[in-house]
Scaffold this active site. Sequence first.
Site, PDB file in Angstrom:
ATOM      1  N   THR A  11       5.904   1.231   1.492  1.00  0.00           N
ATOM      2  CA  THR A  11       6.271   2.539   1.899  1.00  0.00           C
ATOM      3  C   THR A  11       5.234   3.597   1.516  1.00  0.00           C
ATOM      4  O   THR A  11       4.931   4.598   2.375  1.00  0.00           O
ATOM      5  CB  THR A  11       7.852   2.899   1.439  1.00  0.00           C
ATOM      6  N   SER A  56       6.241  -5.068   1.754  1.00  0.00           N
ATOM      7  CA  SER A  56       6.215  -6.136   0.677  1.00  0.00           C
ATOM      8  C   SER A  56       7.592  -7.167   1.200  1.00  0.00           C
ATOM      9  O   SER A  56       7.381  -8.199   0.348  1.00  0.00           O
ATOM     10  CB  SER A  56       6.570  -5.452  -0.615  1.00  0.00           C
TER      11      SER A  56
HETATM   12  N1  ASP Z   1      10.166  -2.402   3.019  1.00  0.00           N
HETATM   13  C1  ASP Z   1       9.026  -1.571   2.108  1.00  0.00           C
HETATM   14  C2  ASP Z   1       8.475  -2.590   1.093  1.00  0.00           C
HETATM   15  O1  ASP Z   1       8.870  -3.120   0.333  1.00  0.00           O
HETATM   16  C3  ASP Z   1       9.880  -0.581   1.303  1.00  0.00           C
HETATM   17  C4  ASP Z   1       9.358   0.098   0.120  1.00  0.00           C
HETATM   18  O2  ASP Z   1       8.118   0.318  -0.148  1.00  0.00           O
HETATM   19  O3  ASP Z   1      10.220   0.879  -0.482  1.00  0.00           O
HETATM   20  O4  ASP Z   1       7.186  -2.602   1.530  1.00  0.00           O
END
Ligand code: ASP
Length: 317
Positions: A11, A56
């Site tokens: 994110t 991720s």
């Molecule tokens: N879906 C994102 C990730 O894990 C969530 C985040 O970075 O907060 O890459």
Amino acid sequence: MALLVIHTGGTIGMVQTDQGFAPSSGVLETAIEALQSAGDVTGQVEVRAFDPLIDSAQATPVDWSKIAATIHESYEQFDGFVVTHGTDTLAYTAAALCLALRGLIKPVIVTGAMLPLTVEGTDGTRNLRDALRAVTEAPAGVWVQFAGNLLHGGRVRKSHSHAFDAFEAESAPTPPAIPAEVFTLDQVGDHRVGMVSITPGTCAELIGYAAEVCDGIVLRCYGSGTAPETPALRAALSQAQARSIPVVAVSQCAEGGIRLGTYAAGGILRETGVIDGRDMTPEMAYAKVQFALSLFDSIDAQRDYLTTCQCGEYTAA
Ligand code: ASP
């Protein structure tokens, strides 16, 4: 001070698209330049970004290895390392880096954000700035810097899905690094490790299937380490034992961990050779089983590794 930032995605470096937030190149670099211009970050900062950047959710043990190998290869050139990462699997990666970087005597700070750097009100600027500061001050080891907290990388877990203060970790007297004379990289492969939960009316066939096809299992048990005594569960765990695959029990409780032997209802676990994961997080237990399988061939050696506290990942008795 020379610092290396390994940007994996997440994110923190995303932009809004028609399909929702998605990684975008250059976002992190621009934010670091802004922090440098404002005098919030000093020293020389080099950024190496994953290509492509990933959410991720896509990360596998291959990505843990890629990050660890980058740190290992560039170890002499830099005084510390920051890893920017998505929050969803950040705790797994932090655990894996603790285990991969044996003899680490420099800080590695893992961070991310709940809102992208490109969005107003982002927590990314603070986390990035704090991480770039922490890497100049923190003791050696793998730490997670998030929402103003510096957390033990071997004990951290994501505890909130959208609040800024999204991570927690038990504090530990042992720093998050495996002590060793020489800095070495322990390579991890991508093994078939299953994580399964005991539930009222456990679907033992699922655990039986894991016992047949997996190379290792993390078993999420109740409270202090109990599970129902049923013929199907006993058969499943006995199958894992017969195949000589490690099965590590961790608690479904976020705090306290298990103590096999407290209850008679834990007998099924003891009698089928299940390993006491104590108060390891499920994320650490999963990473540790991956490393045990990568580093050792025999179940005895794997069991020794799994029952030895490597980097403060569980509370010593
Ligand atoms: N879906 C994102 C990730 O894990 C969530 C985040 O970075 O907060 O890459």
